[in-house]
Enzyme design. Structure first.
Site, PDB file in Angstrom:
ATOM      1  N   SER A   1       0.832  -1.202   0.000  1.00 46.85           N
ATOM      2  CA  SER A   1       0.000   0.000   0.000  1.00 46.85           C
ATOM      3  C   SER A   1       0.872   1.260   0.000  1.00 46.85           C
ATOM      4  O   SER A   1       1.698   1.407  -0.888  1.00 46.85           O
ATOM      5  CB  SER A   1      -0.923  -0.060   1.201  1.00 46.85           C
ATOM      6  OG  SER A   1      -2.164   0.471   0.893  1.00 46.85           O
TER       7      SER A   1
ATOM      8  N   ASP B   1      -0.670  -4.637  -3.585  1.00 47.98           N
ATOM      9  CA  ASP B   1      -2.044  -4.141  -3.592  1.00 47.98           C
ATOM     10  C   ASP B   1      -2.173  -2.634  -3.533  1.00 47.98           C
ATOM     11  O   ASP B   1      -2.925  -2.104  -2.702  1.00 47.98           O
ATOM     12  CB  ASP B   1      -2.863  -4.774  -2.460  1.00 47.98           C
ATOM     13  CG  ASP B   1      -4.337  -4.799  -2.833  1.00 47.98           C
ATOM     14  OD1 ASP B   1      -4.626  -5.160  -3.978  1.00 47.98           O
ATOM     15  OD2 ASP B   1      -5.174  -4.433  -2.003  1.00 47.98           O
TER      16      ASP B   1
ATOM     17  N   HIS C   1      -7.045  -6.785   1.229  1.00 49.63           N
ATOM     18  CA  HIS C   1      -6.042  -5.743   1.014  1.00 49.63           C
ATOM     19  C   HIS C   1      -4.695  -6.119   1.628  1.00 49.63           C
ATOM     20  O   HIS C   1      -3.646  -5.858   1.052  1.00 49.63           O
ATOM     21  CB  HIS C   1      -6.549  -4.435   1.614  1.00 49.63           C
ATOM     22  CG  HIS C   1      -5.583  -3.300   1.491  1.00 49.63           C
ATOM     23  ND1 HIS C   1      -5.067  -2.890   0.276  1.00 49.63           N
ATOM     24  CD2 HIS C   1      -5.027  -2.498   2.420  1.00 49.63           C
ATOM     25  CE1 HIS C   1      -4.257  -1.876   0.475  1.00 49.63           C
ATOM     26  NE2 HIS C   1      -4.199  -1.613   1.770  1.00 49.63           N
TER      27      HIS C   1
END
Lengths: 402, 537
Positions: free
Chosen positions: A197, A223, A354
């Site tokens: 992220s 992700d 996620h």
């Protein structure tokens, strides 16, 4: 109901064990509804037994039939970081004291996997991935720092938190270089950067600005895609406000992460969630656990983190690129073109959330280990060039007309 | 008996009945065992046997009846396939049992094909489709319809687009209906693992409620050929059929001087660019290419001076074998053959025969020759390189040059990589990437292209020198060495006869690219698919 019946019932009820204490009211009431769904086996067996014959209900002190099935507390106990990393190191950079979890590589030829977690997470987000990677690449080293404002890394109290991408990238490079100094290494081992992220943006920035020179074999982003991240930012605040503000205990914090499917792997949540929470001792109210990092306060930096990520990700020459996505591939235009031109490796884990590397550490480790092996310069043997073969006389030049 | 066949035919024509009828092998004399099996629902019998003589009055010999029934069945089969094609053309999926039939038949056809299918020019080569059904329709509009045009699709029919199912089934139907007119080879997306991630699996589940159709299709994938070899391509740009037939308003008929090597047409058949063989440089569109290499120079590294010194060639004449050629050396064979493969070359593959020896009936492996053929990319490097894709290799111009030489190829056509201009020739036209999915994934903004090759009238006569057999490498002229290139090639040209005339750098075939854009938005009906807001920090 006659008086006799009433007195009879009262007499019997007195013989029953005292009703169980009401379970502590958790802060996140809305989640309670899901409990039964999460444990279909438990609730199903209870309801079937009670439905079969009401006459067989035998109240006993050990079995509270109508209590919500509670899983044993130990399921959500936190796990110590020592199970996953060899040591922790503190690295001072001026007033900032960086903290990192570290396992040294066996030699300087072995790779060093450097992680960077996402916003609101901590270095232990990669604990379970590290454990899985260690079985695949036992000789490798692992370095997972806490970003400033997160985990154990301490920043001066009086300063406002600077979470700009440039600062975070410099921090990561500093941590790696300082580790290098502290360990007394002659040079940096070959480095694989992996970021989740926000961390993905940070490692891309480090590679893009060549903060670590030639040592980077490759970098992986977990992700995050510029296009979809930018779209998601709009709904981010409402997401953040829907999170519980505090937890009764660390265990209930872990439980929330698992139950809400934020992290879909209990073992990983047990190690990665504790550093996210900090005990609140200021108020007179009973001690609760609050989020360590106020994510809403980082809002000014959000766009800065992700702007230009795709083009930077694609433009770094000479380093392997891995993009690991959860769910479906939500590539933006730039990455879609790059992918179809074969500029990087894309992996999609449809079943992961996620926190890909926490949800599926083994699968991620397999991909990462393969990624390292492919990009490992020391062992890379490519088929010989045609011209070299001709020079060596192993191949007949094509222009000899005989 | 005629009545019987008519009855059958009538039954079979019932639209709800999706016929699966096959005829067991006739005996040598063709009159003994004639039996058919239909779905029992049709006539209540699993197996129907032609009555013995005597049971029924025959007005003609039994064998001829059998033959007439078989013909009827074939006609019926064709009718049913035509119905399916019509339905798929309307972008409506066909029922699951019919898909099973179709896949079964396709497998029977494909199993007969070698790993490298031989295709005779003229043919139109297409790249990735990726489930962009409406753009596939546009492709057929631009390139001509099947069976009027021969097509070769180089894989990646499915995934990413919203109509993978319809696109693939239509191509498969066309393959079953016109096996000689359409060739399908396998792409890296024709794999179980990839389709579960990139959309085809989900689409099958969405449209059929089960994974059965996906499973049937995946079985077909395993039977798809790995490459195709195009024989008998002309050095001239093919005749522009479209102009004659459809676009009578066109005034730009191609020059008949056989000088055009390559021309680029837009979707309406208007000529955008032309490249003449004598020209040293490519047309403006291709000038953006990294190596705007001269016409016939195989060497990347040779200086422009060397190549300029080459006399302008008209290889279509000079390369031909002597007019006295035998049946096996047809006079008009002007080019080497083309290899079509989805990805590219493999370090494990040095000859076409090596491809032929692979066991292709499997899921695409993670490494090895079969994987490389479907995953590799050409790149501006020397030798082999690591593919950033995580599978396959990168290969440089020297690899292509050597491979083409060794296998008597004039060119390699491949897909696999998105090119914004639709096509991209690399390495002095030794390899071309063709991409046929315009505005890829509905967002990339690229145009698509197809590549048309004309026939040289040799009817595959060049097969003798183009079968990639290693033994004849000695006889081949030309050069792999960058320095000596120009001279040697010239020398061979002048010698111009016999086996020595087979040049190192076989003349590239005449190429017509038709460039087209995505089908108009209105016809798309794209399912809305908005990503939900998720935690992303």
């Amino acid at each position: 109901m006659s008086a006799l019946q009433k007195s009879f019932a009262r007499a019997h009820l007195q013989n029953l064990p005292p009703p169980p204490l009401p379970p502590p009211v958790p802060v996140f009431d809305e989640r309670e509804e899901e409990d039964e769904q999460d444990h279909p086996s438990l609730s199903a067996s209870d309801s079937s037994s009670s439905a079969s014959s009401t006459g067989t209900i035998i109240p006993s002190p050990t079995r509270n039939l109508f209590e919500r099935p509670r899983v044993s507390k130990s399921q959500y106990d936190s796990l110590p970081w020592q199970d996953f990393f060899d040591r922790e190191i503190y690295l001072d950079n001026g007033a900032t004291r960086h903290h990192a979890y570290f396992s040294a590589p066996a030699s300087l030829d072995a790779p060093l996997f450097c992680f960077h977690h996402g916003a609101g997470a901590s270095g232990l987000s990669f604990a379970s991935l590290t454990a899985a990677l260690r079985s695949a690449v036992p000789e490798a080293g692992y370095l997972s720092p806490d970003c400033r404002g997160h985990g154990e890394t301490q920043t001066p109290e009086n300063q406002t938190l600077d979470l700009s991408l440039a600062t975070l990238a410099t921090d990561l490079a500093f941590v790696i270089n300082a580790t290098h100094v502290q360990m007394g290494w002659q040079r940096l081992p070959p480095i694989i950067l992996l970021g989740h992220s926000l961390g993905g943006a940070v490692v891309t920035e480090v590679a893009y600005r060549k903060l670590l020179g030639n040592a980077i074999l490759g970098y992986g982003v977990f992700d995050v895609v510029e296009g979809s991240a930018m779209d998601a930012l709009q709904s981010m605040e409402s997401y953040l406000s829907s999170r519980p503000r505090s937890f009764q205990s660390v265990a209930s914090g872990i439980e929330w992460h698992v139950r809400s499917r934020t992290i879909r792997n209990t073992t990983s949540a047990r190690v990665s969630v504790p550093p996210l929470l900090v005990q609140n001792q200021l108020e007179d109210s009973p001690a609760t656990w609050l989020w360590r990092t106020d994510l809403s306060a980082t809002k000014p930096f959000w766009e800065n983190w992700f702007t230009g990520l795709s083009s930077k990700f694609l433009s770094v020459p000479g380093a392997g690129k891995l993009l690991l996505l959860a769910g479906t591939d939500r590539l933006d235009k730039e990455l879609m073109i790059g992918q179809m031109q074969g500029k990087y490796q894309l992996q999609v884990f449809p079943d992961a959330g996620h926190f890909v590397h926490e949800d599926q550490p083994e699968k991620t480790a397999m991909i990462v280990a393969d990624f390292w092996r492919r990009n490992d310069r020391s062992t890379l043997v490519l088929p010989p060039k045609v011209d070299d073969l001709i020079k060596q006389g192993k191949l007949k030049p094509a222009n000899q007309k005989k | 008996m005629a009545r019987c066949a008519a009855l059958l035919r009538q039954q079979m024509m019932r639209p709800e009945f999706l016929r699966r009828a096959w005829m067991s092998q006739l005996n040598e004399d063709g009159d003994e065992e004639a039996s058919f099996s239909f779905p029992s629902s049709l006539i209540g019998l699993e197996r129907w046997r032609l009555p013995q003589e005597g049971c029924v009055e025959f007005d003609q010999p039994r064998s001829s009846i059998v033959r007439s029934i078989r013909d009827n069945f074939e006609a019926i089969e064709e009718d049913a396939t035509d119905l399916a094609i019509a339905q798929l053309r309307a972008c409506r999926p066909i029922p699951e049992p019919q898909v099973r039939e179709l896949c079964y038949k396709a497998r029977e056809l494909l199993i007969e094909e070698g790993n490298v299918v031989t295709v005779d020019a003229p043919v139109t080569i297409c790249g990735d489709i990726h489930g962009q059904f409406h753009d596939l329709m546009e492709l057929f509009r631009v390139g001509g319809d099947v069976p009027d045009t021969n097509y070769l699709f180089m894989g990646d029919f499915v995934d990413r687009g919203f109509y993978s199912l319809e696109s693939f089934l239509l191509l498969l139907c066309l393959k079953v209906r016109y096996p000689d007119r359409i060739t399908l080879i396998r792409g890296n997306h024709e794999s179980r693992q990839i389709t579960t991630v990139y959309g085809f699996y989900d689409e099958c589940i969405r449209k059929y409620g089960s994974a059965n159709v996906w499973r049937y299709c995946c079985e077909v994938f395993d039977y798809l050929a790995l490459g195709a070899l195009i024989l008998g391509a002309s050095t001239e740009v093919p005749e522009n059929r479209m102009q004659e037939k459809t676009f009578d308003t066109q005034t730009t008929l191609p020059d008949q001087e056989s000088e055009i090597e390559c021309e680029v047409l837009d979707a309406n058949g208007e000529v955008r660019e032309k490249l003449f063989r004598s020209q040293g440089n490519m047309n403006p569109a291709s000038a953006s290419r990294k190596s705007p290499a001269p016409d016939r120079d195989p060497a990347e590294s040779s200086s422009p001076a060397t190549t300029v010194s080459q006399p302008p060639t008209s290889p279509s004449q000079s390369n031909t074998k002597p007019p006295t050629a035998s049946l096996f050396q047809p006079p008009s064979t002007t080019t080497g053959s083309l290899l079509c493969v989805h990805g590219g070359l493999s370090p494990l593959i040095s000859t076409l025969n090596a491809i032929r020896l692979l066991d292709r009936k499997q899921e695409v492996p993670h490494e090895g020759a079969m994987c490389d053929l479907l995953w590799s990319d050409p790149d501006d490097i020397e030798g082999w390189g690591l593919s950033p894709r995580g599978a396959g290799f990168l290969f440089g111009s020297d690899i292509v040059r050597h491979f083409n030489h060794k296998n008597d190829l004039s060119m390699i056509a491949r897909a696999h990589q998105l090119v914004m201009e639709g096509y991209k020739e690399m390495f002095s036209k030794q390899i071309v990437t063709v991409w046929s999915a315009p505005n890829y994934c509905y967002r990339c903004g690229n145009v698509a292209a197809i590549l048309e090759l004309g026939e040289d009238g040799s009817h595959g006569g060049c097969i003798r020198r183009a079968n990639g057999s290693e033994g004849r490498r000695e006889m081949v002229g030309g050069s792999v060495n960058s320095v000596g290139d120009g001279e040697t090639t010239n020398g061979s040209n002048q010698n111009g006869g016999g086996l020595n005339a087979v040049l190192w750098n076989l003349a590239t075939p005449g190429r017509r690219y038709r460039v087209f854009e995505a089908a108009p938005q209105g016809t798309r009906g794209m399912p809305a698919k908005k990503p939900v807001g998720e935690y992303f920090l």
